[in-house]
Design an enzyme around this catalytic site. Structure first.
Site, PDB file in Angstrom:
ATOM      1  N   SER A  20     -29.859 -10.543  71.283  1.00 47.34           N
ATOM      2  CA  SER A  20     -30.076 -11.912  70.259  1.00 47.34           C
ATOM      3  C   SER A  20     -31.352 -11.780  71.429  1.00 47.34           C
ATOM      4  O   SER A  20     -32.200 -11.627  71.415  1.00 47.34           O
ATOM      5  CB  SER A  20     -28.913 -12.773  72.115  1.00 47.34           C
ATOM      6  OG  SER A  20     -27.359 -12.348  71.675  1.00 47.34           O
ATOM      7  N   TYR A 156     -27.881 -21.669  54.241  1.00 50.64           N
ATOM      8  CA  TYR A 156     -27.912 -22.176  55.249  1.00 50.64           C
ATOM      9  C   TYR A 156     -27.211 -23.215  55.928  1.00 50.64           C
ATOM     10  O   TYR A 156     -26.807 -24.141  56.602  1.00 50.64           O
ATOM     11  CB  TYR A 156     -29.503 -22.709  55.952  1.00 50.64           C
ATOM     12  CG  TYR A 156     -30.090 -22.634  56.844  1.00 50.64           C
ATOM     13  CD1 TYR A 156     -29.569 -21.447  57.882  1.00 50.64           C
ATOM     14  CD2 TYR A 156     -30.008 -23.625  57.724  1.00 50.64           C
ATOM     15  CE1 TYR A 156     -29.140 -21.430  59.436  1.00 50.64           C
ATOM     16  CE2 TYR A 156     -30.363 -23.661  58.978  1.00 50.64           C
ATOM     17  CZ  TYR A 156     -30.299 -22.598  60.464  1.00 50.64           C
ATOM     18  OH  TYR A 156     -30.420 -22.254  61.669  1.00 50.64           O
ATOM     19  N   LYS A 163     -29.946 -28.025  62.125  1.00 53.80           N
ATOM     20  CA  LYS A 163     -31.338 -27.772  62.903  1.00 53.80           C
ATOM     21  C   LYS A 163     -32.497 -28.754  62.423  1.00 53.80           C
ATOM     22  O   LYS A 163     -33.113 -29.046  63.279  1.00 53.80           O
ATOM     23  CB  LYS A 163     -31.623 -26.588  61.776  1.00 53.80           C
ATOM     24  CG  LYS A 163     -31.163 -25.376  62.943  1.00 53.80           C
ATOM     25  CD  LYS A 163     -31.219 -25.143  64.037  1.00 53.80           C
ATOM     26  CE  LYS A 163     -30.594 -23.791  64.541  1.00 53.80           C
ATOM     27  NZ  LYS A 163     -30.752 -23.557  65.710  1.00 53.80           N
ATOM     28  N   THR A 194     -29.771 -11.053  64.122  1.00 56.46           N
ATOM     29  CA  THR A 194     -29.021 -10.483  65.089  1.00 56.46           C
ATOM     30  C   THR A 194     -27.917 -10.541  64.688  1.00 56.46           C
ATOM     31  O   THR A 194     -27.357 -10.665  63.536  1.00 56.46           O
ATOM     32  CB  THR A 194     -29.741 -12.108  65.491  1.00 56.46           C
ATOM     33  OG1 THR A 194     -28.798 -13.684  65.041  1.00 56.46           O
ATOM     34  CG2 THR A 194     -30.415 -11.932  66.641  1.00 56.46           C
TER      35      THR A 194
END
Ligand code: IMJ
Length: 256
Positions: A20, A156, A163, A194
């Site tokens: 992370s 995305y 975001k 990640t």
């Protein structure tokens, strides 16, 4: 310049595992002398986070589901029991349904849209409201964002819209909290492998593209993001609020 965060108390939300970004940030904050409070989501994560905390300067590990107001209230109460002011908060979490990151954006349903907004964007407002009263000596609130907020990045999708809301929320919070000397910023990290990225199809291709085309001709490392978070939380960042700082090998400047 060592120990940039000496004597500071910081809350870090969003460590899921050792990959992370929040964990890299926790390591860098520890290295710079900060004392940390960490949060985890769900009892399943508790042990894992406590294990990671052992190598860091962590004073408390607390549960927090950012979609639950009572969790945030309990978190603030626990932090205030520490009897010392809070200086920095790092918000490094997001969630969207996997299906919504793998089909045309136009097919995003209301429920999936609102889930992404709730976890990934509104949570910054909720965390700010819960923790600002503890930042009695001023402080810094930093969130993590991605280029997909302002540009279309394949797949995305609903996260890009979340975001965008997160970045706008960051600016409004910077305006509200500035008079209390609380700075609010976002770090826009380049793609990093990640847990949040591993699920994404063709992620290795994305990493190859960055390596070939970004100004620095390499991918972003977690430690680079973490050091920028240190800067923002430290006195060095004292004049910076309401900003998105790109830590992305320069990829953001490219037009083609
Ligand atoms: C995510 C989706 C599509 C493209 C992507 C990403 N690119 C990058 C990411 C190019 C870098 C990772 N990213 C910046 C994220 O914000 C990821 C958020 C995320 C990831 C998942 C995967 C597993 C799941 N839900 C998720 N929700 C949010 O079930």
């Amino acid at each position: 310049m060592s120990h940039l965060l000496e004597g500071k108390f910081a809350l870090i939300l969003g460590i899921a595992n050792r990959w992370s970004l929040a964990y890299a940030i926790a390591q860098a904050f520890s290295r710079e002398g900060a004392t940390l409070a960490l949060t985890y989501l769900g009892e399943r994560q508790k042990q894992a986070i406590e294990e990671l905390a052992k190598d860091l300067c962590v004073s408390t590990v607390l549960p927090c589901d950012v979609t639950k107001d009572e969790d945030l209230t309990a978190l603030a109460d626990s932090l205030s029991d520490a009897g010392r002011p809070l200086h920095a908060v790092v918000h490094s979490l997001a969630f969207a349904n996997r299906e919504d990151l793998a089909r045309p954006f136009v097919d995003t349903g209301r429920e999936g849209f609102l889930l992404a907004q709730n976890v990934s964007a509104y949570s910054l407002v909720a965390v700010a409201r819960a923790t600002a009263p503890l930042m009695t000596e001023g402080g810094s609130l930093t969130t993590l964002t991605y280029l997909g907020a302002t540009r279309v990045v394949p797949n995305y999708n609903v996260m890009g819209v979340a975001k965008a809301a997160l970045e706008a929320a960051m600016r409004y919070l910077a305006s509200d909290l500035g008079e209390r000397q609380i700075r609010v910023n976002a770090i826009s990290a380049g793609p990093i492998k990640t847990a949040s990225a591993r699920a994404i199809k063709d992620f290795s291709t994305i990493l190859d593209t960055i390596q070939n085309r970004a100004p620095l001709r390499r991918n972003t490392e977690p430690g680079e993001v973490a050091d920028t978070a240190v800067f923002l939380a430290s006195e060095l960042g004292r004049g910076v609020t309401g900003n998105v700082l790109f830590v992305d090998s320069g990829m953001q400047v490219m037009g083609f």
